[in-house]
Design a protein around this motif. Structure first.
Motif, PDB file in Angstrom:
ATOM      1  N   GLU A  43       1.797  -1.401  13.494  1.00 32.28           N
ATOM      2  CA  GLU A  43       2.084  -0.538  12.345  1.00 32.28           C
ATOM      3  C   GLU A  43       0.911  -0.535  11.368  1.00 32.28           C
ATOM      4  OE1 GLU A  43       5.745  -1.449  10.472  1.00 32.28           O
ATOM      5  OE2 GLU A  43       6.948  -1.159  12.292  1.00 32.28           O
ATOM      6  N   LYS A 151      -0.655   4.132   0.441  1.00 27.57           N
ATOM      7  CA  LYS A 151       0.691   3.616   0.752  1.00 27.57           C
ATOM      8  C   LYS A 151       0.791   2.128   0.429  1.00 27.57           C
ATOM      9  CE  LYS A 151       3.806   2.812   4.671  1.00 27.57           C
ATOM     10  NZ  LYS A 151       3.565   1.348   4.748  1.00 27.57           N
ATOM     11  N   GLU A 155       3.364   0.619  -2.479  1.00 38.28           N
ATOM     12  CA  GLU A 155       4.405  -0.367  -2.155  1.00 38.28           C
ATOM     13  C   GLU A 155       4.260  -1.625  -2.996  1.00 38.28           C
ATOM     14  OE1 GLU A 155       5.180   0.865   2.516  1.00 38.28           O
ATOM     15  OE2 GLU A 155       3.760  -0.743   2.031  1.00 38.28           O
ATOM     16  N   GLU A 183       6.607   7.384   7.163  1.00 33.12           N
ATOM     17  CA  GLU A 183       6.592   6.486   6.009  1.00 33.12           C
ATOM     18  C   GLU A 183       5.974   7.178   4.796  1.00 33.12           C
ATOM     19  OE1 GLU A 183       5.514   2.304   6.826  1.00 33.12           O
ATOM     20  OE2 GLU A 183       5.067   3.008   8.852  1.00 33.12           O
TER      21      GLU A 183
END
Length: 815
Positions: A43, A151, A155, A183
């Motif tokens: 990922e 991203k 987060e 995502e």
């Protein structure tokens, strides 16, 4: 400590793999200039570049690490403006050796309580050129890294907001890694990964594409964002585009886009645009709220913060040009100095004082980068050809609906048209269509244009197979062969215009039906030294015309009903063909060039006995009038200006329009003893960033049209005849000042979209005759959403009021 080993390579990327020997919240450090994407257990967790040496991730001990390291890549920002040691050195540097290591250590985020609206508003962003000094494939990887960095920060820092324009970048990420894209999409739907500035498919050039292309930039962007994110973009975010046509507010308003932002006018070399925020009004009276922001790249230094306060604007934070974006250090500084906002939210605060904002009406001309109207003519020519072929193919597909051909064909036609449009729109990016990218980009562009032409050829064959034969293309007009005169000149005459042309191709007399000569000397080829001080492919310097040369001409002759004149300059050769056809009110010139010259500007110069202080040029879905007297600094700065389709000068007695097919750079100046000079740029031959720019074969087409007493609408119709093959039209306006500018299948397949434009500044009741039997008609906007409008159907005539210089669009359903 994580030891990486080389585990493979693909497409310019080195793959390094290893295993994390620490778990939990860890800081991972990997200094790199070329860029690297980090995957943990498959990922995407973050990315590295020159400005982003470390990231913090959550991972388990023993997790598998994969690093996708660019073998060679330019930095994200601070790139050179020309060739030299810096450019050479940047291109020599490669990725670090695979033996470099990752360092991992435990770390913990500091909690932060945000104080709303404290300090300076901050926009987190990364400007990423869809292509420039890198190819589309490299941009796809840059987009992956930029989105991964954003991203990761989103987060970790709940106050942070990141805004990204250009749906093409989102599409690159979606194609590259669908799981990671999901995502990102989830963050977009929360509003923290902000797509409200993605109102155009790319950040396009806004002078060279047709008006219809610019509307499709908005249409395709809106469709993508609403389908993927349920977000409707509202901000035309164009920080780096090289100037803006006066009609852009009309186009934006027609698509329901309320806001416009740029920084580029801060690059002006002569005058400074005076307004940080303003109302920008189009020729038809529609307007948008505009902002000229100081800059789009950098951190939160004291000077940037001070300037933002002075100008009552946000700081755009984040590294860009080649992507990258906001750093953790910037987020730390923001906790002291400001607060993160979406551009849309900031614009809405500007709207609260909109009635006090200054109004600007007219183009936003960039006093710099004047060569982009001409560089890489091959790309401009193919873009313009595809725009014309798309117009033809869309009308053919609309005819299929009008004659009730099988429905399953309609969906296939629409899908193919959309695919061709996406290719055209991508390649209208502001460093691609203007001709300012590296050669490898143009290898890709030509291949994509070949694909688009193949798609459209299929659509045209498919439509012709189901349409009645009466819809076939009309026969072309016949040639009127010139007559050789006793003095060696040539006389042309077709009952509409007469012309006298020398054996060197110079037009000495040209008249319409009234017999008044509208040229002193026209169609003179000229050559100039073209070595701008910096930004070579972008700029033409003011003193370029101090010394003029002319190519050597050979002996003119008649062949195929045309006057043919050969020319040569050094290793470059030209064949000029001048022709007059039946029923055409213009004299055609076709210049076939084998251009083998560098750093030389080729122009066609024209001296006209027209006592005019201004010239009217074609613009996207409109026209722009510019002064030719050079009486102000602003006018003097416009020594090379953009214009599409034509330039026209007129006085009370005579007028001349000069038509162009796919060349866009013009100049106009009044003459000391009366009259006006209009020049038109054809080819250059810059050597950076593409040393092969303009080298090769070109087919350049232009024409001269006496047009005394004609309005702009009549001139547009004549230009359409010059540029297009004859064909039967589905919709025909009765009035000369009303023009059909689009006839296409609706995006959802429900009917046909008709778009009209008023050309002459005269409100009227437009009457459009339909060749199909109309069942119903509804007013829509450029995004094909219904809206209130006055219109009616009278027999097979569509009747609707239209204001001065306005656009109106309709959804037409046939019986």
């Amino acid at each position: 400590m994580v030891h990486l080993r080389k585990s493979g390579a693909r497409d310019g990327v080195i793959l390094l793999s290893g295993m994390l020997d620490a778990g939990g919240t860890v800081q991972v450090r990997y200094p790199t200039r070329t860029g690297a994407l980090l995957r943990v257990d498959g990922e995407v967790e973050g990315a590295f570049d020159r400005e982003h040496e470390s990231i913090v991730i959550e991972a388990a001990t023993g997790a598998q690490v994969l690093m996708e390291v660019e073998e060679r890549s330019l930095p994200t920002n601070g790139l050179p403006s020309g060739p030299g040691i810096s450019w050479w050195w940047l291109n020599r540097q490669a990725a670090q050796a695979p033996s470099l290591q990752l360092e991992a250590r435990s770390t913990q985020e500091q909690p932060f309580k945000r104080t709303p609206s404290a300090g300076v508003p901050l926009i987190g962003h990364s400007h990423l050129d869809v292509a420039w000094l890198w190819t589309y494939a490299q941009t796809e990887r840059k987009a992956m890294r930029t989105f991964a960095i954003a991203k990761n920060l989103l987060e970790r820092f709940p106050e942070f907001i990141f805004s990204q324009s250009q749906p093409q970048l989102y599409a690159f990420v979606e194609e590259s890694d669908p799981a990671f894209f999901q995502e990102v999409a989830a963050l977009v739907q929360t509003g923290r990964f902000d797509a409200s500035i993605a109102a155009m498919w790319v950040e396009p050039d806004c002078n060279l594409p047709s008006g219809e292309s610019l509307l499709r930039q908005m249409l395709f962007a809106d469709a993508y964002c609403t389908e993927r994110f349920a977000v409707r973009p509202q901000v035309a975010w164009l920080p780096d585009t090289f100037g803006f046509a006066n009609t852009l507010p009309t186009l934006l308003d027609h698509a329901g886009i309320k806001y416009f932002a740029t920084t580029k006018l801060r690059w002006n070399d002569t005058t400074q645009f005076p307004y940080p925020q303003f109302v920008w009004r189009g020729p038809d009276g529609s307007d948008v709220t505009g902002a000229l922001i100081a800059s789009y790249d950098g951190g939160l230094g004291p000077e940037r913060l001070r300037l933002a306060c002075e100008r009552q604007e946000p700081v755009v934070a984040g590294f860009g040009d080649g992507g990258g974006g906001v750093t953790e250090e910037m987020i730390g500084d923001a906790r002291k100095d400001g607060y993160w906002v979406r551009p849309l939210d900031w614009f809405q605060t500007v709207d609260s004082r909109r009635d006090r904002l200054p109004i600007h009406q007219g183009e936003l001309y960039l006093e710099y980068h004047r060569g982009v109207y001409t560089t890489h003519h091959d790309i401009k020519a193919r873009n313009a050809e595809l725009e014309r072929r798309l117009e033809r193919a869309e009308e053919a597909a609309a005819w299929c609906q009008a004659v009730r051909s099988p429905r399953d064909l309609h969906a296939a036609f629409r899908a193919n048209l959309n695919e061709a449009w996406r290719i055209v729109l991508r390649n209208q990016f502001h460093d691609v269509l203007p001709g300012t990218s590296i050669g490898a980009v143009y290898d890709d562009v030509h291949a994509e244009y070949d694909t688009a032409n193949g798609i459209l050829e299929g659509v045209l064959k498919g439509t012709s197979s189901v349409l009645p034969r009466a819809r076939a293309a009309l026969a072309p007009p016949r040639m009127h062969e010139p007559q050789l005169l006793d003095d060696g000149a040539y006389a042309f005459q077709n009952g509409m215009i007469t012309a006298r042309v020398s054996a060197a191709g110079i037009i000495g007399e040209l008249a319409g039906p009234d017999g008044r000569n509208c040229v002193s000397q026209a169609n003179v080829l000229a050559l100039y030294n073209d070595r701008p001080e910096k930004w070579e492919a972008w700029n033409i310097d003011a003193a370029y015309d101090k010394r003029v040369l002319h190519p050597k001409h050979g002996t003119g002759s008649i062949a195929g009903g045309e006057l043919v004149v050969p020319f040569q300059y050094k290793k470059s050769t030209f064949a000029m063909r001048i022709s007059l056809r039946s029923g055409e009110p213009f004299l055609r010139v076709e210049l076939d060039c084998d251009w083998r010259t560098t750093r030389t500007l080729l122009r066609v110069e024209n001296w006209l006995p027209i006592r005019a202080g201004e010239v009217t040029y074609g613009a996207p879905h409109g026209t722009v009038v510019r002064g030719a007297t050079a009486s102000t600094p602003q006018d003097r700065a416009k020594y090379e200006v953009p214009g599409q389709r034509f330039a026209m000068a007129a006085d009370s007695q005579i007028a001349l329009g000069i038509f162009a097919l796919d060349t866009y750079g013009w100049s106009a100046r009044t003459l000391p003893k009366g009259g006006i000079h209009i020049g038109h740029s054809l080819l250059r031959g810059t050597v950076w960033p593409d040393p092969a720019a303009d080298q090769g074969v070109h087919a350049i087409r232009y024409a001269f049209a006496p047009c005394a007493g004609a309005g702009i609408g009549a001139l547009e119709v004549a230009w359409w005849r010059f540029a297009h093959e004859p064909r039967v039209r589905l919709f025909v306006p009765e009035q000369e000042n009303v023009l059909v500018v689009a006839c296409k299948p609706a995006q959802d397949g429900d009917g046909v979209i008709l778009r009209i434009r008023e050309c002459d500044g005269h409100a009227c009741m437009a009457r459009i005759r339909s060749a199909g039997r109309v069942k119903s008609i509804h007013e829509i906007d450029a995004l094909e959403r219904e809206r209130e409008g006055t219109l009616s159907i009278q027999e097979e005539m569509i009747v609707a009021p239209i204001g001065p210089f306005a656009l109106r669009s309709f959804r037409v359903r046939f019986s």
